[in-house]
Design a protein around this motif. Structure first.
Motif, PDB file in Angstrom:
ATOM      1  N   ASP A   5       0.804  -1.214   0.000  1.00  0.00           N
ATOM      2  CA  ASP A   5       0.000   0.000   0.000  1.00  0.00           C
ATOM      3  C   ASP A   5       0.839   1.267   0.000  1.00  0.00           C
ATOM      4  O   ASP A   5       0.309   2.366  -0.008  1.00  0.00           O
ATOM      5  N   GLU A  45      -1.695   5.318 -11.787  1.00  0.00           N
ATOM      6  CA  GLU A  45      -2.248   5.878 -10.556  1.00  0.00           C
ATOM      7  C   GLU A  45      -2.446   7.384 -10.658  1.00  0.00           C
ATOM      8  O   GLU A  45      -1.769   8.075 -11.415  1.00  0.00           O
ATOM      9  N   THR A  46      -3.388   7.884  -9.856  1.00  0.00           N
ATOM     10  CA  THR A  46      -3.539   9.318  -9.629  1.00  0.00           C
ATOM     11  C   THR A  46      -3.075   9.602  -8.210  1.00  0.00           C
ATOM     12  O   THR A  46      -3.685   9.153  -7.238  1.00  0.00           O
ATOM     13  N   ALA A 198      -8.913  11.718 -13.630  1.00  0.00           N
ATOM     14  CA  ALA A 198      -8.910  10.403 -13.000  1.00  0.00           C
ATOM     15  C   ALA A 198      -9.217   9.290 -14.001  1.00  0.00           C
ATOM     16  O   ALA A 198      -8.825   8.136 -13.789  1.00  0.00           O
ATOM     17  N   TYR A 217     -10.889  11.531  -5.712  1.00  0.00           N
ATOM     18  CA  TYR A 217     -10.317  11.266  -7.036  1.00  0.00           C
ATOM     19  C   TYR A 217      -8.888  10.732  -7.042  1.00  0.00           C
ATOM     20  O   TYR A 217      -8.397  10.346  -8.098  1.00  0.00           O
ATOM     21  N   CYS A 218      -8.235  10.709  -5.914  1.00  0.00           N
ATOM     22  CA  CYS A 218      -6.846  10.243  -5.896  1.00  0.00           C
ATOM     23  C   CYS A 218      -6.754   8.824  -5.334  1.00  0.00           C
ATOM     24  O   CYS A 218      -7.415   8.489  -4.354  1.00  0.00           O
ATOM     25  N   ASP A 219      -5.934   8.005  -5.977  1.00  0.00           N
ATOM     26  CA  ASP A 219      -5.695   6.658  -5.477  1.00  0.00           C
ATOM     27  C   ASP A 219      -4.846   6.691  -4.216  1.00  0.00           C
ATOM     28  O   ASP A 219      -5.064   5.913  -3.284  1.00  0.00           O
ATOM     29  N   ARG A 220      -3.863   7.590  -4.197  1.00  0.00           N
ATOM     30  CA  ARG A 220      -2.951   7.708  -3.068  1.00  0.00           C
ATOM     31  C   ARG A 220      -2.629   9.177  -2.834  1.00  0.00           C
ATOM     32  O   ARG A 220      -2.749   9.996  -3.732  1.00  0.00           O
ATOM     33  N   THR A 234      -3.164   5.618   1.136  1.00  0.00           N
ATOM     34  CA  THR A 234      -4.481   5.810   0.549  1.00  0.00           C
ATOM     35  C   THR A 234      -5.192   6.953   1.274  1.00  0.00           C
ATOM     36  O   THR A 234      -4.824   7.327   2.398  1.00  0.00           O
TER      37      THR A 234
END
Length: 268
Positions: A5, A45-46, A198, A217-220, A234
Motif C-alpha cells: 500500500d 495511478e492518480t 482520473a 479522485y486520488c488513489d494515493r 491511501t
C-alpha cells in the motif's frame, strides 16, 4: 499500512520504470524548500499532493517535470536520471498543466491543443495525419470538440483548464503533472476536470488544496509540510483528524463516505 500500500518502497526506488524521485531536496537562497522527498507512483495511478501553501508541492512538481534540478537526490524516468534525458524526449513522456495559462496571441482552442504536438514534430514541419488525429482525439476526450474554433480568449476559466488538459493529452504522455488545476474554478468545473483526469490512461501527480476532492479522485496521497513528507498512503489511511489538525492547524471530523473519507471542518 502494508508494503503493497505504500507509494515508496522502503529500500528506495522501485525497479519498475516510470517517473520516480529519490530523496530529492531543493535549496533556494540557503533555505530548504524541499527536504529528502521520495515518490514513486505506480503506472496509471492518480497521486495527490497535499499540504499548506509553501509546503513544497509546486517545487516537487517542477523537479518531476525537469524544469528544476534537485540540490540533492535524483529524479529518474525509466531508471534514467532526468538530467541525462533530452528535452524533446521528456516532452514526449511528461505533460504539465499549470494553475493558470495566459497568452497574448490570438489562438483558437484547436491551435492551443495542437501545441501539444510540438515534441513529436520537426521544426516548421506541417501537421501530419497522426498529429491531426491526436488533436482531434484530445479535443473529444476533453469535451471541447464544439469549441475547437472558438478564440482562447473567449473561454471561461473551466474551459481554459480543459483546453490545457487537451493540450497535454495531445502530447500523448505517459505521465501527467498538474499544479492545483482546480483553483478559482466553480465546483462543477472542479468535479468535471478531476473526473476527466482520473479517467485518463496515464500516471498523474496532482497538487490539490481541497481535501475532499483529493479523497474522491486520488488513489494515493502524499502530504507535505515545510518541504518534508509527513504522511503517505491511501486517502483513508492519510486523511485523519489528528493529521489534518497537525498539518493545517484546523479542527475537523472525518466521516466515512461512499467515495472515500469526508472531511468536515469545525468552528474554532
Amino acid at each position: 499500512m502494508n508494503d503493497s500500500d505504500r507509494l515508496v518502497a522502503t529500500d528506495g526506488l522501485s525497479t519498475e520504470g516510470g517517473l520516480r524521485a529519490e530523496r530529492v531536496s531543493r535549496e533556494v537562497g540557503g533555505r530548504l524548500v524541499l527536504d529528502g522527498v521520495t515518490i514513486a507512483p505506480r503506472p496509471g495511478e492518480t497521486i495527490g499532493l497535499l499540504g499548506p501553501n509553501g509546503s513544497g508541492k509546486s517545487t516537487l512538481l517542477r523537479l518531476l517535470s525537469g524544469v528544476l534540478a534537485p540540490s540533492a537526490g535524483v529524479v529518474t524516468l525509466d531508471e534514467r536520471p532526468l538530467a541525462r534525458t533530452g528535452r524533446r524526449a521528456l516532452a514526449r513522456r511528461i505533460a504539465t498543466v499549470q494553475q493558470n495559462a495566459h497568452t497574448q496571441t490570438e489562438l483558437t482552442v484547436r491551435e492551443v491543443v495542437a501545441l501539444g504536438r510540438i515534441p513529436h514534430r520537426r521544426a516548421w514541419a506541417p501537421m501530419s495525419a497522426a498529429d491531426l488525429e491526436a488533436v482531434r482525439g484530445a479535443l473529444e476526450r476533453a469535451g471541447l470538440t464544439d469549441l475547437a474554433d472558438r478564440s482562447w480568449h473567449t473561454l471561461s476559466g473551466g474551459e481554459r483548464q480543459r483546453a490545457q488538459i487537451a493540450r497535454a493529452l495531445a502530447q500523448e504522455p505517459e505521465e501527467l503533472l498538474l499544479d492545483e488545476p482546480t483553483n478559482h474554478l466553480d465546483i462543477q468545473y472542479q468535479i468535471d476536470l478531476l473526473e476527466l483526469v482520473a479517467g485518463l490512461p496515464v500516471t498523474s501527480v496532482i497538487a490539490l488544496h481541497d481535501l475532499n476532492l483529493a479523497a474522491m479522485y486520488c488513489d494515493r496521497l502524499l502530504v507535505l509540510r515545510q518541504g518534508r513528507v509527513v504522511a503517505e498512503g491511501t486517502p483513508s489511511q492519510v486523511l485523519t483528524a489528528p493529521l489534518i489538525g497537525e498539518v493545517y492547524g484546523v479542527r475537523v471530523e472525518v466521516l466515512a463516505g461512499s467515495d472515500g473519507p469526508v472531511v468536515r471542518f469545525l468552528r474554532r
